[in-house]
Design an enzyme around this catalytic site. Structure first.
Site, PDB file in Angstrom:
ATOM      1  N   ASP A  16       0.811  -1.227   0.000  1.00  0.00           N
ATOM      2  CA  ASP A  16       0.000   0.000   0.000  1.00  0.00           C
ATOM      3  C   ASP A  16       0.839   1.269   0.000  1.00  0.00           C
ATOM      4  O   ASP A  16       0.452   2.283   0.578  1.00  0.00           O
ATOM      5  CB  ASP A  16      -0.954   0.030   1.220  1.00  0.00           C
ATOM      6  CG  ASP A  16      -1.757  -1.241   1.329  1.00  0.00           C
ATOM      7  OD1 ASP A  16      -2.230  -1.715   0.284  1.00  0.00           O
ATOM      8  OD2 ASP A  16      -1.910  -1.764   2.443  1.00  0.00           O
ATOM      9  N   LYS A  19       2.229   2.491  -5.018  1.00  0.00           N
ATOM     10  CA  LYS A  19       3.017   2.087  -6.189  1.00  0.00           C
ATOM     11  C   LYS A  19       2.245   2.349  -7.483  1.00  0.00           C
ATOM     12  O   LYS A  19       2.840   2.616  -8.518  1.00  0.00           O
ATOM     13  CB  LYS A  19       3.348   0.586  -6.117  1.00  0.00           C
ATOM     14  CG  LYS A  19       4.251   0.225  -4.958  1.00  0.00           C
ATOM     15  CD  LYS A  19       4.512  -1.271  -4.900  1.00  0.00           C
ATOM     16  CE  LYS A  19       3.301  -2.084  -4.531  1.00  0.00           C
ATOM     17  NZ  LYS A  19       2.795  -1.867  -3.170  1.00  0.00           N
ATOM     18  N   GLY A  20       0.896   2.266  -7.396  1.00  0.00           N
ATOM     19  CA  GLY A  20       0.065   2.475  -8.586  1.00  0.00           C
ATOM     20  C   GLY A  20       0.312   3.842  -9.191  1.00  0.00           C
ATOM     21  O   GLY A  20       0.411   3.984 -10.404  1.00  0.00           O
ATOM     22  N   LYS A  21       0.444   4.859  -8.340  1.00  0.00           N
ATOM     23  CA  LYS A  21       0.661   6.219  -8.852  1.00  0.00           C
ATOM     24  C   LYS A  21       2.020   6.305  -9.566  1.00  0.00           C
ATOM     25  O   LYS A  21       2.128   6.912 -10.637  1.00  0.00           O
ATOM     26  CB  LYS A  21       0.602   7.241  -7.698  1.00  0.00           C
ATOM     27  CG  LYS A  21       1.001   8.625  -8.166  1.00  0.00           C
ATOM     28  CD  LYS A  21       0.857   9.726  -7.150  1.00  0.00           C
ATOM     29  CE  LYS A  21       1.592  10.956  -7.667  1.00  0.00           C
ATOM     30  NZ  LYS A  21       1.321  12.182  -6.963  1.00  0.00           N
ATOM     31  N   ASN A  41      -5.097  -9.823  -4.257  1.00  0.00           N
ATOM     32  CA  ASN A  41      -4.858  -9.239  -2.920  1.00  0.00           C
ATOM     33  C   ASN A  41      -4.341  -7.806  -3.065  1.00  0.00           C
ATOM     34  O   ASN A  41      -4.482  -6.986  -2.161  1.00  0.00           O
ATOM     35  CB  ASN A  41      -3.865 -10.086  -2.101  1.00  0.00           C
ATOM     36  CG  ASN A  41      -2.595 -10.456  -2.867  1.00  0.00           C
ATOM     37  OD1 ASN A  41      -2.492 -10.238  -4.059  1.00  0.00           O
ATOM     38  ND2 ASN A  41      -1.627 -11.008  -2.160  1.00  0.00           N
ATOM     39  N   GLY A  43      -4.142  -3.905  -4.482  1.00  0.00           N
ATOM     40  CA  GLY A  43      -5.115  -2.895  -4.866  1.00  0.00           C
ATOM     41  C   GLY A  43      -4.353  -1.654  -5.263  1.00  0.00           C
ATOM     42  O   GLY A  43      -3.814  -0.951  -4.421  1.00  0.00           O
ATOM     43  N   HIS A  44      -4.240  -1.413  -6.559  1.00  0.00           N
ATOM     44  CA  HIS A  44      -3.447  -0.275  -7.038  1.00  0.00           C
ATOM     45  C   HIS A  44      -4.385   0.839  -7.512  1.00  0.00           C
ATOM     46  O   HIS A  44      -5.218   0.623  -8.389  1.00  0.00           O
ATOM     47  CB  HIS A  44      -2.505  -0.721  -8.157  1.00  0.00           C
ATOM     48  CG  HIS A  44      -1.452  -1.679  -7.661  1.00  0.00           C
ATOM     49  ND1 HIS A  44      -0.629  -2.383  -8.473  1.00  0.00           N
ATOM     50  CD2 HIS A  44      -1.107  -2.024  -6.396  1.00  0.00           C
ATOM     51  CE1 HIS A  44       0.192  -3.129  -7.742  1.00  0.00           C
ATOM     52  NE2 HIS A  44      -0.095  -2.932  -6.477  1.00  0.00           N
ATOM     53  N   ARG A 146       2.110 -28.889  -6.961  1.00  0.00           N
ATOM     54  CA  ARG A 146       2.035 -29.330  -8.365  1.00  0.00           C
ATOM     55  C   ARG A 146       0.812 -30.165  -8.713  1.00  0.00           C
ATOM     56  O   ARG A 146       0.068 -29.827  -9.612  1.00  0.00           O
ATOM     57  CB  ARG A 146       3.332 -30.057  -8.793  1.00  0.00           C
ATOM     58  CG  ARG A 146       4.512 -29.115  -8.767  1.00  0.00           C
ATOM     59  CD  ARG A 146       5.787 -29.814  -8.471  1.00  0.00           C
ATOM     60  NE  ARG A 146       5.757 -30.347  -7.113  1.00  0.00           N
ATOM     61  CZ  ARG A 146       6.580 -31.266  -6.639  1.00  0.00           C
ATOM     62  NH1 ARG A 146       7.488 -31.776  -7.430  1.00  0.00           N
ATOM     63  NH2 ARG A 146       6.486 -31.675  -5.407  1.00  0.00           N
ATOM     64  N   GLN A 228       2.247  -5.728  -3.356  1.00  0.00           N
ATOM     65  CA  GLN A 228       2.582  -5.872  -1.928  1.00  0.00           C
ATOM     66  C   GLN A 228       3.875  -5.102  -1.626  1.00  0.00           C
ATOM     67  O   GLN A 228       4.095  -4.067  -2.219  1.00  0.00           O
ATOM     68  CB  GLN A 228       2.683  -7.357  -1.524  1.00  0.00           C
ATOM     69  CG  GLN A 228       1.334  -8.071  -1.462  1.00  0.00           C
ATOM     70  CD  GLN A 228       0.811  -8.536  -2.799  1.00  0.00           C
ATOM     71  OE1 GLN A 228       1.520  -9.159  -3.559  1.00  0.00           O
ATOM     72  NE2 GLN A 228      -0.420  -8.214  -3.106  1.00  0.00           N
ATOM     73  N   THR A 303      -7.702  -0.907  -0.133  1.00  0.00           N
ATOM     74  CA  THR A 303      -8.331  -0.830  -1.454  1.00  0.00           C
ATOM     75  C   THR A 303      -9.041  -2.146  -1.772  1.00  0.00           C
ATOM     76  O   THR A 303     -10.072  -2.167  -2.436  1.00  0.00           O
ATOM     77  CB  THR A 303      -7.242  -0.593  -2.537  1.00  0.00           C
ATOM     78  OG1 THR A 303      -6.367   0.414  -2.070  1.00  0.00           O
ATOM     79  CG2 THR A 303      -7.822  -0.174  -3.861  1.00  0.00           C
ATOM     80  N   VAL A 418       2.880  14.578  -3.093  1.00  0.00           N
ATOM     81  CA  VAL A 418       2.134  15.376  -2.106  1.00  0.00           C
ATOM     82  C   VAL A 418       0.629  15.308  -2.341  1.00  0.00           C
ATOM     83  O   VAL A 418      -0.124  16.158  -1.877  1.00  0.00           O
ATOM     84  CB  VAL A 418       2.633  16.851  -2.092  1.00  0.00           C
ATOM     85  CG1 VAL A 418       4.051  16.942  -1.570  1.00  0.00           C
ATOM     86  CG2 VAL A 418       2.533  17.478  -3.491  1.00  0.00           C
TER      87      VAL A 418
HETATM   88  P1  IMP Z   1      -2.559 -12.642   1.546  1.00  0.00           P
HETATM   89  O1  IMP Z   1      -1.614 -12.070   0.559  1.00  0.00           O
HETATM   90  O2  IMP Z   1      -4.010 -12.385   1.211  1.00  0.00           O
HETATM   91  O3  IMP Z   1      -2.288 -14.089   1.836  1.00  0.00           O
HETATM   92  O4  IMP Z   1      -2.341 -11.890   2.955  1.00  0.00           O
HETATM   93  C1  IMP Z   1      -1.164 -12.062   3.727  1.00  0.00           C
HETATM   94  C2  IMP Z   1      -0.790 -10.756   4.417  1.00  0.00           C
HETATM   95  O5  IMP Z   1      -0.366  -9.824   3.446  1.00  0.00           O
HETATM   96  C3  IMP Z   1      -1.960 -10.089   5.171  1.00  0.00           C
HETATM   97  O6  IMP Z   1      -1.443  -9.445   6.304  1.00  0.00           O
HETATM   98  C4  IMP Z   1      -2.458  -9.066   4.163  1.00  0.00           C
HETATM   99  O7  IMP Z   1      -3.117  -7.990   4.796  1.00  0.00           O
HETATM  100  C5  IMP Z   1      -1.160  -8.637   3.524  1.00  0.00           C
HETATM  101  N1  IMP Z   1      -1.332  -8.156   2.156  1.00  0.00           N
HETATM  102  C6  IMP Z   1      -1.534  -8.884   1.044  1.00  0.00           C
HETATM  103  N2  IMP Z   1      -1.629  -8.105  -0.032  1.00  0.00           N
HETATM  104  C7  IMP Z   1      -1.472  -6.846   0.393  1.00  0.00           C
HETATM  105  C8  IMP Z   1      -1.431  -5.587  -0.278  1.00  0.00           C
HETATM  106  O8  IMP Z   1      -1.541  -5.468  -1.501  1.00  0.00           O
HETATM  107  N3  IMP Z   1      -1.240  -4.516   0.519  1.00  0.00           N
HETATM  108  C9  IMP Z   1      -1.069  -4.607   1.864  1.00  0.00           C
HETATM  109  N4  IMP Z   1      -1.084  -5.752   2.518  1.00  0.00           N
HETATM  110  C10 IMP Z   1      -1.283  -6.877   1.788  1.00  0.00           C
END
Ligand code: IMP
Length: 432
Positions: A16, A19-21, A41, A43-44, A146, A228, A303, A418
């Site tokens: 979070d 990075k998207g920006k 997982n 969210g950009h 696998r 991530q 996100t 900013v």
């Molecule tokens: P998972 O990736 O859904 O298995 O989550 C594992 C851990 O990574 C958890 O603490 C999530 O909140 C965190 N996490 C996964 N993806 C993101 C992301 O894009 N931003 C922030 N935290 C993430």
């Protein structure tokens, strides 16, 4: 702005980092944008004028008219999220036909992965990881095992996919019943979904490894978009409170299918403070009015899941670890505007463990849980800075804060953000 060559954007904290920006800004100067790890997982967020795009799988470069966007083999792809994103792009008037490619070796996230993710994490009680429940861990687990895995290419072999899905579902359902007393998923429905997924993906699927090699041979410029963050890397992060893939710079080569040596510049992205979603150690966390203020000003809600993010001071000790691990050349410091109005800002420069100062970032989970942050204090600034047009126009205290972080990280902070808009970006170095 000019990019030196093939560039990789990587998160330096727990995800979070906005990075998207940065990917969006760099996309204008590149021919291809490649997503190489994780799944929905992520969210950009990209803000263009009055439009806000929230992308989970499709590279942020898609909102630019130019670059070809590639979802490489290291990604775990949920075709239902992918389809939803395509629909959102249509609604927003973004043309993507011929500009989007999906690797045939990416692994497919099925509904049983999401069910498994939730059931497993819920069953852990106090040891819960707080995953995003998007099926990421179970899908990567099946990849490593696998025999339980389904890759994109498999969807296009109707003679084998039906039997494969049914075999996997029967196995998973026995597991769900025995371990979690759950009815599991419907075998016929999953088999039908496999067929539907093939049709969703068909227009986009190709051998992306070959595609990237041809692009490089043809002198095209590539941008690799991390997801991530380094501290969530399965090998190098704060294990076990991490995601299931290599979210640090170390994961690019394997995830994208390119030689490591082709990446010229690694740009690390960090917020001017720190956030974390889910459980796990967070030494600079401010579970108090300071954290609440950061959350409110920074709109720190997930996100992907909408969960309130945990907030705290900038952790230079952890971020320096990420910089060194990833060979990061330059840093983009994000959301500096959120820190306006604090009398004093704190920065963590080191950790102590059992009364002793640690020399390096702890990779032992039990140590990491018990560390104490060492803080230094900096004067804050009162002014709102989101309208500032150059670094030199920032209040003196804000400039000093950035310069101190730069010193602690040991690499230049080339970009200071900013605000969410493209124009709210202060470039300190026009050549990235
Ligand atoms: P998972 O990736 O859904 O298995 O989550 C594992 C851990 O990574 C958890 O603490 C999530 O909140 C965190 N996490 C996964 N993806 C993101 C992301 O894009 N931003 C922030 N935290 C993430």
């Amino acid at each position: 702005m000019k990019l030196r060559g093939n560039t990789c954007v990587i998160g330096l904290q727990w995800g979070d980092e906005a990075k998207g920006k940065i990917t969006d800004l760099f996309s204008e100067h590149t021919d291809l944008v490649v997503r190489f790890l994780g799944g929905s997982n992520a969210g950009h967020t990209v803000v263009v004028g009055d439009q806000t795009f929230k992308l989970h799988l499709i590279p942020s470069g898609i909102v630019h008219p130019g670059p070809l966007c590639v979802i490489a083999g290291g990604v775990v792809l949920d075709p239902e999220v992918f389809e939803q994103e395509l629909q959102n792009l249509v609604t927003a008037g973004v043309a993507y036909t011929d500009r989007l490619k999906v690797s045939q070796t990416a692994h497919v996230v099925f509904p049983y992965h999401k069910l498994e993710d939730q059931l497993k994490d819920d069953s852990l009680g106090k040891r819960k990881l707080g995953t995003t429940a998007r099926g990421i861990g179970p899908c990567y687990t099946d990849k490593a095992s696998r025999s339980l895995a389904i890759r994109v290419a498999d969807l296009f072999h109707p003679e084998v996919i039906d039997e494969k899905v049914r075999r996997i579902v029967a196995y998973k359902n026995r597991l769900f019943a025995a371990l979690y007393d759950s009815a599991g998923v419907n075998e016929d429905q999953m088999a039908a979904k496999a067929k539907a997924y093939a049709e969703i993906l068909r227009p986009f699927v190709c051998d992306t490894t070959e595609l990237l090699q041809d692009a490089m041979a043809g002198g095209k410029r590539l941008l690799f978009e991390g997801a991530q963050g380094t501290l969530l890397d399965v090998d190098h992060g704060t294990f076990p409170y991490v995601t299931s893939s290599n979210a640090s710079a170390c994961g690019v080569s394997a995830g994208a299918g390119v030689p490591a040596k082709v990446i010229e510049t690694f740009v690390g992205v960090a917020k001017a403070y720190t956030t974390r979603v889910g459980t796990g150690p967070f030494p600079t966390e401010q579970d108090n009015a300071t954290g609440d203020r950061i959350r409110e000003r920074g709109k720190e809600f997930g996100t992907t899941t909408g969960r309130p993010r945990r907030c705290g001071w900038f952790d230079a000790f952890a971020t320096r670890y990420s910089v060194r691990l990833g060979g990061v050349d330059k840093v983009a410091l994000m959301l500096l505007d959120v820190l306006s109005g604090f009398d004093t800002l704190k920065v963590c420069t080191a950790y102590t463990y059992q009364g002793k100062t640690l020399k390096s970032f702890p990779t032992d989970g039990e140590v990491m849980k018990a560390v104490e942050p060492v803080f230094e204090e900096h004067p804050g600034w009162a002014e709102e800075i989101s309208g500032t047009k150059s670094f030199e126009d920032l209040p003196g205290a804000a400039q000093a804060y950035v310069r101190r972080l730069e010193q602690l990280l040991g690499v230049p902070i080339a970009v200071v953000s900013v605000g969410p808009e493209r124009g709210q970006t202060l470039l300190r170095d026009a050549l990235i």
